[in-house]
Design a protein around this motif. Structure first.
Motif, short mmCIF file in Angstrom:
data_model
loop_
_atom_site.label_atom_id
_atom_site.label_comp_id
_atom_site.label_asym_id
_atom_site.label_seq_id
_atom_site.Cartn_x
_atom_site.Cartn_y
_atom_site.Cartn_z
N ALA A 96 0.83 -1.19 0.04
CA ALA A 96 -0.18 -0.05 0.02
C ALA A 96 0.90 1.35 0.06
O ALA A 96 0.49 2.34 -0.72
N ASP A 97 1.98 1.07 0.88
CA ASP A 97 2.79 2.33 0.85
C ASP A 97 3.30 2.97 -0.48
O ASP A 97 3.65 4.01 -0.97
N LEU A 100 0.75 4.00 -2.84
CA LEU A 100 0.40 5.51 -2.59
C LEU A 100 1.70 6.35 -2.94
O LEU A 100 1.16 7.37 -3.55
N ASN A 119 -2.97 -7.79 -5.87
CA ASN A 119 -3.57 -7.95 -4.48
C ASN A 119 -2.07 -8.72 -3.76
O ASN A 119 -1.33 -9.70 -4.67
N GLY A 121 -1.64 -5.75 -2.46
CA GLY A 121 -1.43 -4.19 -2.31
C GLY A 121 -2.47 -3.63 -2.62
O GLY A 121 -2.75 -2.46 -1.99
N ASP A 124 -5.24 -3.33 0.31
CA ASP A 124 -4.54 -2.69 1.28
C ASP A 124 -4.81 -1.09 1.12
O ASP A 124 -4.93 -0.40 1.91
N LEU A 125 -4.34 -0.94 -0.05
CA LEU A 125 -4.55 0.56 -0.41
C LEU A 125 -5.62 1.29 -0.31
O LEU A 125 -5.97 2.14 0.29
N THR A 128 -6.74 1.40 3.35
CA THR A 128 -5.71 2.65 4.01
C THR A 128 -6.38 3.94 3.60
O THR A 128 -6.33 4.73 4.53
#
Length: 180
Positions: A96-97, A100, A119, A121, A124-125, A128
């Motif tokens: 996710a980070d 982003l 996924n 990711g 999770d994004l 988040t």
């Protein structure tokens, strides 16, 4: 800050598209796995769903993995004039980070950004960024963000660099499927 109108800039949309169902050919590295038969049916359906929901992006950023590129190509083929696409290796196996970080690099002129990736990711994004969701959208993503799923996040901001955890509203989740 919630996705409510705050006077902090124009409405922006981040559209997350998980690649369509892939094949798992023996001896093929993960990055080079192609779409399977269902994925080749579902990816065009994703393109039609995006157009039908008026979610045409100004820019697409796509993982370099073959299954993501094929998803993008089949989805974009459903549109008269596809938007520019940037293939980005950082989207492959990204958390996710990382995702982003890529979104925050988006030029300010882009109001709707499409990320085509993987996924866990993308899921999770979405979780988040979503400070809230319309109807049961958050719960649906928490339960499962399947192949070809599309999540739409909206927020207000002058620059993509201001996109932050909890700042967006998850407005819809679409799971298009092609016909057999």
């Amino acid at each position: 800050m919630s996705a409510a109108r705050s006077g902090a800039g124009p409405l922006r949309r981040l559209v997350a598209l998980r690649h369509a169902k892939s094949a798992r050919p023996e001896g093929v590295p993960d990055h080079d796995r192609p779409l399977g038969p269902r994925g080749r049916r579902d990816a065009p359906a994703a393109g039609l769903a995006l157009a039908g929901a008026d979610l045409m992006p100004d820019l697409a950023v796509c993982s370099t993995a073959l299954r993501a590129r094929q998803t993008w190509e089949l989805a974009a083929a459903q549109w008269g004039t596809p938007p520019p696409v940037r293939y980005e290796r950082r989207l492959y196996a990204a958390g996710a980070d990382d995702l982003l970080g890529v979104a925050r690099e988006t030029p300010p002129a882009v109001q709707t950004l499409l990320l085509v990736g993987h996924n866990p990711g993308l899921e999770d994004l979405v979780l988040t960024l979503a400070g809230d969701g319309v109807d049961d959208t958050l719960e649906r993503v928490r339960v499962k963000f399947p192949t070809s799923a599309i999540a739409v996040l909206t927020w207000y901001g002058r620059h993509w660099s201001g996109l932050a955890a909890g700042a967006a509203l998850l407005t819809s989740v679409i799971v298009p499927r092609g016909r057999k």
